[in-house]
Motif scaffolding. Structure first.
Motif, PDB file in Angstrom:
ATOM      1  N   LEU A 138       0.830  -1.198   0.000  1.00 48.01           N
ATOM      2  CA  LEU A 138       0.000   0.000   0.000  1.00 48.01           C
ATOM      3  C   LEU A 138       0.866   1.251   0.000  1.00 48.01           C
ATOM      4  O   LEU A 138       1.824   1.374   0.761  1.00 48.01           O
ATOM      5  CB  LEU A 138      -0.928  -0.004   1.216  1.00 48.01           C
ATOM      6  N   GLN A 139       0.486   2.203  -0.859  1.00 47.40           N
ATOM      7  CA  GLN A 139       1.278   3.412  -1.046  1.00 47.40           C
ATOM      8  C   GLN A 139       0.925   4.499  -0.046  1.00 47.40           C
ATOM      9  O   GLN A 139       1.769   5.287   0.350  1.00 47.40           O
ATOM     10  CB  GLN A 139       1.092   3.947  -2.471  1.00 47.40           C
ATOM     11  N   GLY A 140      -0.344   4.602   0.341  1.00 46.17           N
ATOM     12  CA  GLY A 140      -0.771   5.674   1.248  1.00 46.17           C
ATOM     13  C   GLY A 140      -0.259   5.452   2.653  1.00 46.17           C
ATOM     14  O   GLY A 140      -0.281   4.345   3.168  1.00 46.17           O
ATOM     15  N   GLU A 141       0.217   6.521   3.301  1.00 42.44           N
ATOM     16  CA  GLU A 141       0.704   6.423   4.673  1.00 42.44           C
ATOM     17  C   GLU A 141       0.070   7.468   5.570  1.00 42.44           C
ATOM     18  O   GLU A 141      -0.211   7.212   6.723  1.00 42.44           O
ATOM     19  CB  GLU A 141       2.225   6.597   4.721  1.00 42.44           C
ATOM     20  N   LYS A 142      -0.155   8.662   5.041  1.00 41.90           N
ATOM     21  CA  LYS A 142      -0.562   9.779   5.874  1.00 41.90           C
ATOM     22  C   LYS A 142      -2.078   9.938   5.965  1.00 41.90           C
ATOM     23  O   LYS A 142      -2.572  10.646   6.830  1.00 41.90           O
ATOM     24  CB  LYS A 142       0.018  11.099   5.327  1.00 41.90           C
ATOM     25  N   GLY A 143      -2.817   9.311   5.022  1.00 40.53           N
ATOM     26  CA  GLY A 143      -4.253   9.528   5.005  1.00 40.53           C
ATOM     27  C   GLY A 143      -4.608  10.902   4.478  1.00 40.53           C
ATOM     28  O   GLY A 143      -5.727  11.370   4.668  1.00 40.53           O
ATOM     29  N   ILE A 144      -3.651  11.556   3.805  1.00 40.57           N
ATOM     30  CA  ILE A 144      -3.877  12.909   3.316  1.00 40.57           C
ATOM     31  C   ILE A 144      -4.249  12.894   1.832  1.00 40.57           C
ATOM     32  O   ILE A 144      -4.874  13.814   1.324  1.00 40.57           O
ATOM     33  CB  ILE A 144      -2.616  13.779   3.521  1.00 40.57           C
ATOM     34  N   GLY A 145      -3.888  11.837   1.129  1.00 37.56           N
ATOM     35  CA  GLY A 145      -4.127  11.775  -0.302  1.00 37.56           C
ATOM     36  C   GLY A 145      -5.587  11.946  -0.678  1.00 37.56           C
ATOM     37  O   GLY A 145      -5.900  12.413  -1.771  1.00 37.56           O
ATOM     38  N   ARG A 146      -6.500  11.611   0.230  1.00 41.47           N
ATOM     39  CA  ARG A 146      -7.927  11.742  -0.053  1.00 41.47           C
ATOM     40  C   ARG A 146      -8.334  13.186  -0.327  1.00 41.47           C
ATOM     41  O   ARG A 146      -9.360  13.442  -0.936  1.00 41.47           O
ATOM     42  CB  ARG A 146      -8.740  11.193   1.123  1.00 41.47           C
ATOM     43  N   PHE A 147      -7.513  14.125   0.139  1.00 35.80           N
ATOM     44  CA  PHE A 147      -7.858  15.533  -0.069  1.00 35.80           C
ATOM     45  C   PHE A 147      -7.334  16.065  -1.406  1.00 35.80           C
ATOM     46  O   PHE A 147      -7.456  17.254  -1.687  1.00 35.80           O
ATOM     47  CB  PHE A 147      -7.325  16.380   1.082  1.00 35.80           C
ATOM     48  N   SER A 148      -6.745  15.175  -2.204  1.00 35.17           N
ATOM     49  CA  SER A 148      -6.316  15.600  -3.531  1.00 35.17           C
ATOM     50  C   SER A 148      -7.489  16.126  -4.342  1.00 35.17           C
ATOM     51  O   SER A 148      -7.341  17.032  -5.168  1.00 35.17           O
ATOM     52  CB  SER A 148      -5.675  14.428  -4.270  1.00 35.17           C
ATOM     53  N   SER A 149      -8.679  15.530  -4.120  1.00 33.85           N
ATOM     54  CA  SER A 149      -9.852  15.983  -4.869  1.00 33.85           C
ATOM     55  C   SER A 149     -10.161  17.443  -4.596  1.00 33.85           C
ATOM     56  O   SER A 149     -10.673  18.160  -5.460  1.00 33.85           O
ATOM     57  CB  SER A 149     -11.064  15.108  -4.518  1.00 33.85           C
ATOM     58  N   GLU A 163       9.371  -2.506   3.146  1.00 37.04           N
ATOM     59  CA  GLU A 163       9.799  -3.566   4.061  1.00 37.04           C
ATOM     60  C   GLU A 163      11.287  -3.486   4.365  1.00 37.04           C
ATOM     61  O   GLU A 163      11.707  -3.601   5.515  1.00 37.04           O
ATOM     62  CB  GLU A 163       9.460  -4.932   3.458  1.00 37.04           C
ATOM     63  N   MET A 164      12.101  -3.252   3.324  1.00 34.03           N
ATOM     64  CA  MET A 164      13.546  -3.254   3.508  1.00 34.03           C
ATOM     65  C   MET A 164      14.108  -1.868   3.802  1.00 34.03           C
ATOM     66  O   MET A 164      15.256  -1.741   4.222  1.00 34.03           O
ATOM     67  CB  MET A 164      14.222  -3.821   2.252  1.00 34.03           C
ATOM     68  N   ASN A 165      13.311  -0.830   3.575  1.00 35.95           N
ATOM     69  CA  ASN A 165      13.779   0.551   3.812  1.00 35.95           C
ATOM     70  C   ASN A 165      12.760   1.308   4.659  1.00 35.95           C
ATOM     71  O   ASN A 165      12.240   2.349   4.243  1.00 35.95           O
ATOM     72  CB  ASN A 165      13.995   1.283   2.482  1.00 35.95           C
ATOM     73  N   PRO A 166      12.453   0.813   5.855  1.00 34.01           N
ATOM     74  CA  PRO A 166      11.387   1.434   6.654  1.00 34.01           C
ATOM     75  C   PRO A 166      11.698   2.855   7.103  1.00 34.01           C
ATOM     76  O   PRO A 166      10.779   3.599   7.464  1.00 34.01           O
ATOM     77  CB  PRO A 166      11.268   0.486   7.859  1.00 34.01           C
ATOM     78  N   LEU A 167      12.968   3.239   7.093  1.00 34.82           N
ATOM     79  CA  LEU A 167      13.328   4.578   7.568  1.00 34.82           C
ATOM     80  C   LEU A 167      13.221   5.636   6.474  1.00 34.82           C
ATOM     81  O   LEU A 167      13.360   6.830   6.755  1.00 34.82           O
ATOM     82  CB  LEU A 167      14.759   4.571   8.129  1.00 34.82           C
ATOM     83  N   LEU A 168      12.968   5.207   5.250  1.00 37.36           N
ATOM     84  CA  LEU A 168      12.818   6.149   4.142  1.00 37.36           C
ATOM     85  C   LEU A 168      11.331   6.407   3.939  1.00 37.36           C
ATOM     86  O   LEU A 168      10.606   5.553   3.433  1.00 37.36           O
ATOM     87  CB  LEU A 168      13.443   5.589   2.861  1.00 37.36           C
ATOM     88  N   LYS A 169      10.865   7.587   4.323  1.00 41.92           N
ATOM     89  CA  LYS A 169       9.438   7.913   4.303  1.00 41.92           C
ATOM     90  C   LYS A 169       9.167   9.127   3.431  1.00 41.92           C
ATOM     91  O   LYS A 169       9.999  10.021   3.305  1.00 41.92           O
ATOM     92  CB  LYS A 169       8.931   8.186   5.721  1.00 41.92           C
ATOM     93  N   ASP A 170       7.949   9.141   2.847  1.00 40.20           N
ATOM     94  CA  ASP A 170       7.525  10.290   2.045  1.00 40.20           C
ATOM     95  C   ASP A 170       7.189  11.478   2.926  1.00 40.20           C
ATOM     96  O   ASP A 170       6.719  11.324   4.062  1.00 40.20           O
ATOM     97  CB  ASP A 170       6.269   9.937   1.237  1.00 40.20           C
ATOM     98  N   LYS A 171       7.414  12.673   2.370  1.00 38.73           N
ATOM     99  CA  LYS A 171       6.893  13.867   3.013  1.00 38.73           C
ATOM    100  C   LYS A 171       5.364  13.852   2.920  1.00 38.73           C
ATOM    101  O   LYS A 171       4.792  13.227   2.023  1.00 38.73           O
ATOM    102  CB  LYS A 171       7.423  15.121   2.315  1.00 38.73           C
ATOM    103  N   THR A 172       4.729  14.540   3.832  1.00 38.02           N
ATOM    104  CA  THR A 172       3.270  14.575   3.836  1.00 38.02           C
ATOM    105  C   THR A 172       2.725  15.120   2.528  1.00 38.02           C
ATOM    106  O   THR A 172       1.700  14.663   2.033  1.00 38.02           O
ATOM    107  CB  THR A 172       2.766  15.436   5.011  1.00 38.02           C
TER     108      THR A 172
END
Length: 767
Positions: free
Chosen positions: A107-118, A426-435
């Motif tokens: 799953l690509q979504g992490e922040k739950g913010i993408g829903r506001f793209s609309s 899984e292998m790079n858990p410390l690399l996270k997207d900005k909000t």
């Protein structure tokens, strides 16, 4: 009387529209985020419809955008408990990597913010969704056009409007829209499944045009790895498909396709531009670095260079010796030596040569260069692109910055490199997207480690295989000029022509020109020799002056301490005072000795040649390097054979030769961990040779042909690549030579072994 009460945040309603406006960069990113949501929902396809637009895509009152998919849809509980709660997401696990239920996509979504793209796209949102295996669908309706301010007017009275005042209608009904029915997907008809989601956006905020729509199509084409070997094969296979299918914007993945429609007409999008780039990757890239991987368990880079497998350890001196690596991860013997904390990653790079003297098979015209410049190095996580990395104006690896501020030759130019990096949650858990989805969160050690680890392998490629390629071009050009003797041939051809034409006046003028050319050539050769002398002096002074500056700093500190002692002590201790003055005198004596040795270097410009005993010069250089040898725990020894070794030259030539050899040996010894580090010099007066040996990492086979070439260095940004070149030039002027030791005959220690021959070439016994 004091009192304590609790306060709560109560944001205004317009916070929701601010999230869409300010967290999402632009309309293209907004649409891609909505497509990603469909991907997470296990959709096989997504349709993006631009409806009721004008002839030139003018926005009309009833214009709208519809995003429809056949994903899993949302249940009533998911809508109420997850979708309606901003900044929380059912996609987040407790330290685990969450996957979709059916297709097990990461799953690509992490922040739950993408829903506001609309909300970036329009004010009026209608969402219709139906879960799999449920005989009802849900409709969510909200109009945010009146929530752009902090209040609304009711009966002429302004009223504050807070986030918790917003009411969103939620309808449960029998399926009406998401039902089994025929649907057009590109040029194919199929039956729509009875599950999925439809988002209808009206009250549009964004002005659209065909260029923006084309940009979204291109973004979607890059959503999954663009230049992976699999994608290249799929593009090639598409040549066998029908021309109609060729015009569908789709991910080349049997599980996920994206289609665009404008006013009911399928948007025709061709892969032709992409195919042209793929053809350049295969046929015109100087180096194809494919199937690369950094293995964080073995700490190795493993990759193919033009289909030949290579492997280099993170602890290899050629890697640890790169300035970026030393500064970030420590050198080979540093107590702070460590490895990247970012985890493993995969990589592919395609390196092009934009220079005018590129080999014929790699030469590119302007159109081809522009096609390459439209791409950079992309980043993909679990097969989905991290935006905006890879855009032509994005320098997320800071390559242009380093090339401009440190050394231009440290990396292949950004616009001459196409590539991709692949990571996983899984292998790079410390690399996270900005909000805001604008790349990785840069704070923290892991992201910087990750970027530097990529920079290191790019630096290695530029300074070894690519530099060797450029050296071959330079060598070939020099050989061509030498073999053809172009200018002399042209003079001779012209004289022959004038002679046959009985043009004695022209023949006389050509002879004068030939004499002038020879005189100017002689003058320029002399200037080049003097320049080499001075360059050698500069390099040697830089090396020798390091200890001088260090001791000067210690001397000044000792004088300051002595002054403080004299000022603050009522009863001076004469013995202590004498001891401190003696210490200062000893330091200044060392500085004086070093400066005298450095002064000898400047005699090269006076070109005084005399018989020199090599051992005497060696003793002077050892004094210069005594501290460095001790600090690096290097054992130094000299073996003398036969009569004393002598040479007829200037002192500066011998000093520059030895200083360069010591400097290189100490540098490379510092990159390896050995119980015993040593430098051994063998002086053989009978055979007229000096053999300089160390037990460092040695010289790689593929570097051997180039180490005496100017500006070729294995030290990365710390090396200039002039030391050995100048040493050889100075020796050759005296008819002497320096070469690598023969593996069987002259090699003494396991590392680098250089043989300096002080017998003039014409007097040597070649038997």
């Amino acid at each position: 009387m004091a009192s304590v009460s609790n306060l709560k945040f109560r944001p205004y309603a317009r916070l929701l529209t601010m999230l869409g406006e300010q967290l999402i960069k632009n309309e293209r990113v907004a649409l891609v985020e909505l497509i990603k949501n469909s991907y997470d929902a296990d959709a096989d396809w997504v349709i993006i419809k631009f409806e009721n637009f004008g002839e030139n895509m003018e926005r009309l009152n009833d214009s709208k955008i519809i995003i429809e998919d056949d994903g899993e849809g949302m249940s009533s509980s998911v809508i109420k408990n997850n979708w309606m709660n901003p900044a929380t997401s059912n996609k987040l696990g407790d330290g685990e990597v969450r996957k979709s239920k059916i297709k097990e996509r990461i799953l690509q979504g992490e922040k739950g913010i993408g829903r506001f793209s609309s909300l970036k796209l329009g004010n009026n949102i209608k969402i219709t969704t139906r879960p799999r295996d449920l005989d009802e669908e849900y409709v969510i309706n909200f109009d945010f056009s009146k929530y752009d301010d902090d209040f609304i007017q009711e009966n002429g009275i302004k009223k504050d409007l807070f986030l918790d005042d917003i009411n969103i209608s939620f309808l449960t009904r029998q399926p009406a829209e998401i039902i089994e029915k025929p649907i057009e997907l590109g040029y194919q008809s199929r039956i729509r499944e009875n599950h999925g989601t439809i988002i209808e956006i009206s009250g549009l905020k964004v002005v659209w045009n065909e260029q923006k729509l084309k940009g979204v199509c291109e973004d979607v084409s890059k959503l999954q790895p663009l230049f992976s070997s699999r994608r290249i094969q799929e593009i090639q296979d598409s040549d066998n498909e029908t021309s109609n299918n060729e015009n569908v914007v789709l991910q080349k993945n049997e599980e996920f396709k994206v289609y665009f429609y404008l006013n009911g007409v399928l948007v025709r999008h061709s892969d032709e531009d992409t195919k042209k780039v793929y053809a350049l990757l295969e046929n015109s890239a100087v180096f194809r670095i494919t199937d690369g991987e950094y293995d964080s368990d073995t700490h190795k880079y493993i990759f193919n260079v033009n289909d030949e497998l290579q492997s280099i350890s993170f602890d290899d001196p050629l890697i640890r010796g790169i300035g970026l690596c030393k500064n970030r991860f420590g050198s080979g013997t540093s107590p702070t030596k460590r490895y990247p904390k970012s985890g493993p990653f995969k990589f592919s790079f395609y390196i092009f040569d934009f220079s005018n003297d590129a080999l014929p098979k790699y030469r590119l015209d302007r159109e081809q260069k522009n096609s390459i410049k439209n791409h950079r190095i992309y980043l993909y996580r679990d097969g989905i692109r991290v935006y905006p990395y890879g855009d032509y104006d994005n320098d997320w690896l800071k390559i242009d910055i380093i090339r401009g501020t440190v050394k231009a030759s440290e990396f292949p130019s950004n616009d001459q490199t196409i590539g991709l990096i692949e990571i996983s949650k899984e292998m790079n858990p410390l690399l996270k997207d900005k909000t805001n989805r604008e790349g990785l969160i840069e704070e923290g050690e892991a992201t910087e480690d990750f970027i530097v680890a990529i920079q290191i392998i790019l630096s290695y490629i530029r300074n070894h295989p690519y530099r060797q390629y450029r050296e071959k071009i330079k060598s070939q050009k020099a050989q061509d000029i030498f073999k053809k003797e172009q200018i002399n041939q042209q003079f001779n051809a012209l004289k022959e022509h004038l002679k046959n034409s009985n043009d004695n006046e022209g023949l006389s003028l050509v002879s004068l020109a030939e004499q002038a050319y020879s005189a100017e050539k002689h003058f320029l050769v002399q200037r080049a020799e003097i320049t080499e002398d001075l360059a050698g002096v500069g390099l040697s002074v830089e090396t020798a002056s390091h200890d001088v500056m260090s001791f000067m700093a210690k001397t000044l500190q000792a004088i300051d301490d002595l002054g403080s002692y004299c000022l603050n002590s009522s009863n001076l201790d004469r013995n202590f005072l004498f001891g401190e003055i003696s210490k200062v005198k000893g330091m200044l004596t060392f500085v004086d000795s070093q400066l005298k040795d450095i002064q000898l270097l400047f005699r090269s410009s006076k070109r005084r040649r005399r018989i020199i005993r090599i051992k005497d010069m060696l003793d002077k250089v050892v004094n210069i390097y005594k501290k460095s040898l001790k600090d690096n725990n290097i054992e130094f020894s000299v073996v003398e054979k036969g009569s004393p070794l002598i040479a007829k030259t200037t002192e500066a030539v011998i000093l520059q030769l030895l200083i360069n050899l010591f400097d290189n040996a100490i540098y490379w010894e510092d990159t390896v961990e050995r119980a015993k580090k040593e430098i051994l010099i063998t002086l053989d007066g009978q055979n007229g040779t000096l053999i300089f040996s160390d037990n460092g990492p040695g010289i790689r086979d593929d570097d051997e042909p180039y180490i005496f070439e100017p500006f070729y260095s294995g030290k990365g940004q710390e090396g200039r690549g002039l030391g050995l070149y100048i040493a050889r030039q100075l020796l050759e002027r005296n008819d002497y030579s320096i070469d690598l030791a023969d593996l069987n005959a002259d090699k003494i220690l396991s590392g680098a072994n250089f043989v300096v021959n002080f017998i003039p070439e014409g007097e040597r016994d070649d038997s």
